[in-house]
Design a protein around this motif. Sequence first.
Motif, PDB file in Angstrom:
ATOM      1  N   VAL A 195     -34.575  17.743 -21.488  1.00  0.00           N
ATOM      2  CA  VAL A 195     -34.548  16.414 -20.893  1.00  0.00           C
ATOM      3  C   VAL A 195     -34.041  16.523 -19.462  1.00  0.00           C
ATOM      4  N   GLN A 196     -34.861  16.024 -18.532  1.00  0.00           N
ATOM      5  CA  GLN A 196     -34.494  16.022 -17.123  1.00  0.00           C
ATOM      6  C   GLN A 196     -34.050  14.617 -16.746  1.00  0.00           C
ATOM      7  N   LEU A 197     -32.933  14.546 -16.027  1.00  0.00           N
ATOM      8  CA  LEU A 197     -32.366  13.256 -15.646  1.00  0.00           C
ATOM      9  C   LEU A 197     -32.191  13.171 -14.138  1.00  0.00           C
ATOM     10  N   LYS A 198     -32.476  11.980 -13.608  1.00  0.00           N
ATOM     11  CA  LYS A 198     -32.171  11.665 -12.207  1.00  0.00           C
ATOM     12  C   LYS A 198     -31.244  10.465 -12.198  1.00  0.00           C
ATOM     13  N   THR A 199     -30.355  10.454 -11.216  1.00  0.00           N
ATOM     14  CA  THR A 199     -29.464   9.314 -11.034  1.00  0.00           C
ATOM     15  C   THR A 199     -29.425   8.928  -9.565  1.00  0.00           C
ATOM     16  N   ARG A 200     -29.085   7.674  -9.314  1.00  0.00           N
ATOM     17  CA  ARG A 200     -28.901   7.252  -7.923  1.00  0.00           C
ATOM     18  C   ARG A 200     -27.411   7.241  -7.555  1.00  0.00           C
ATOM     19  N   ASP A 201     -26.559   7.418  -8.561  1.00  0.00           N
ATOM     20  CA  ASP A 201     -25.109   7.399  -8.336  1.00  0.00           C
ATOM     21  C   ASP A 201     -24.573   8.827  -8.440  1.00  0.00           C
ATOM     22  N   GLU A 234     -27.055  22.243 -24.639  1.00  0.00           N
ATOM     23  CA  GLU A 234     -26.830  22.815 -23.320  1.00  0.00           C
ATOM     24  C   GLU A 234     -26.958  21.693 -22.296  1.00  0.00           C
ATOM     25  N   PHE A 235     -26.218  21.823 -21.189  1.00  0.00           N
ATOM     26  CA  PHE A 235     -26.123  20.749 -20.200  1.00  0.00           C
ATOM     27  C   PHE A 235     -25.886  21.380 -18.839  1.00  0.00           C
ATOM     28  N   TYR A 236     -26.777  21.114 -17.883  1.00  0.00           N
ATOM     29  CA  TYR A 236     -26.709  21.739 -16.565  1.00  0.00           C
ATOM     30  C   TYR A 236     -26.837  20.707 -15.450  1.00  0.00           C
ATOM     31  N   ARG A 237     -26.107  20.927 -14.376  1.00  0.00           N
ATOM     32  CA  ARG A 237     -26.339  20.215 -13.119  1.00  0.00           C
ATOM     33  C   ARG A 237     -27.310  21.081 -12.340  1.00  0.00           C
ATOM     34  N   MET A 238     -28.357  20.463 -11.807  1.00  0.00           N
ATOM     35  CA  MET A 238     -29.465  21.227 -11.247  1.00  0.00           C
ATOM     36  C   MET A 238     -29.620  21.026  -9.741  1.00  0.00           C
ATOM     37  N   ALA A 239     -30.298  21.971  -9.116  1.00  0.00           N
ATOM     38  CA  ALA A 239     -30.800  21.809  -7.754  1.00  0.00           C
ATOM     39  C   ALA A 239     -32.292  21.506  -7.900  1.00  0.00           C
ATOM     40  N   GLY A 240     -32.828  20.734  -6.985  1.00  0.00           N
ATOM     41  CA  GLY A 240     -34.258  20.439  -7.049  1.00  0.00           C
ATOM     42  C   GLY A 240     -34.522  18.968  -7.307  1.00  0.00           C
ATOM     43  N   ASP A 241     -35.674  18.679  -7.913  1.00  0.00           N
ATOM     44  CA  ASP A 241     -36.131  17.303  -8.097  1.00  0.00           C
ATOM     45  C   ASP A 241     -35.279  16.496  -9.070  1.00  0.00           C
ATOM     46  N   TYR A 242     -34.700  17.148 -10.059  1.00  0.00           N
ATOM     47  CA  TYR A 242     -33.885  16.458 -11.052  1.00  0.00           C
ATOM     48  C   TYR A 242     -32.425  16.857 -10.883  1.00  0.00           C
ATOM     49  N   ASP A 243     -31.545  15.943 -11.257  1.00  0.00           N
ATOM     50  CA  ASP A 243     -30.109  16.177 -11.086  1.00  0.00           C
ATOM     51  C   ASP A 243     -29.493  16.943 -12.254  1.00  0.00           C
ATOM     52  N   TYR A 244     -29.991  16.683 -13.478  1.00  0.00           N
ATOM     53  CA  TYR A 244     -29.394  17.287 -14.676  1.00  0.00           C
ATOM     54  C   TYR A 244     -30.486  17.696 -15.653  1.00  0.00           C
ATOM     55  N   LEU A 245     -30.174  18.710 -16.445  1.00  0.00           N
ATOM     56  CA  LEU A 245     -31.073  19.180 -17.492  1.00  0.00           C
ATOM     57  C   LEU A 245     -30.271  19.309 -18.783  1.00  0.00           C
ATOM     58  N   LEU A 246     -30.808  18.725 -19.850  1.00  0.00           N
ATOM     59  CA  LEU A 246     -30.187  18.814 -21.165  1.00  0.00           C
ATOM     60  C   LEU A 246     -31.127  19.548 -22.107  1.00  0.00           C
ATOM     61  N   LYS A 247     -30.560  20.385 -22.943  1.00  0.00           N
ATOM     62  CA  LYS A 247     -31.314  20.932 -24.071  1.00  0.00           C
ATOM     63  C   LYS A 247     -30.828  20.163 -25.289  1.00  0.00           C
TER      64      LYS A 247
END
Length: 155
Positions: free
Chosen positions: A72-78, A99-112
């Motif tokens: 699951v890829q997440l974007k936030t404005r905050d 699993e839970f990651y803060r990402m670089a790129g188009d999405y802010d976070y990635l969840l497994k």
Amino acid sequence: MEKIVLDATDRALLWLLQRDASLSLAALAESVHLTTSPCWKRLKRLEECGVITARVALLDAERVGLGLTAFVQLKTRDHSRAWFERFVAVIEEIEEVTEFYRMAGDYDYLLKVQVADMNAYDRVYKQLVNTLDDLTDVSARFAMECLKSTTALPV
């Protein structure tokens, strides 16, 4: 975070433990050509300096009824600290998030996310979007087949 210097014996011990953490101290010591006392001291040092973080049993998700894997890829404005701390607290409470990651790129976070089926995923999705403000995009990709999965690091 300080990088730990590992010698060949440390690496051999870590390699063995990553493949079978249930090995006895005697078996580990014999495999790396040490007696049990120096082997135990090395293991203790590796634990104390944070190289070994846990010894766990790995489960087969399919066999325990959790055969659907979603990324699951997440974007936030905050991007404030307060929002981030609340976000982390919410995610830590969702046991299906493995699993839970803060990402670089188009999405802010990635969840497994590991769940039984699409209905179970939908419950997680609803929990995310109904609990967290300021998510601008929640996109999921579903694994059809796992081709490689390992927790072993190439030490």
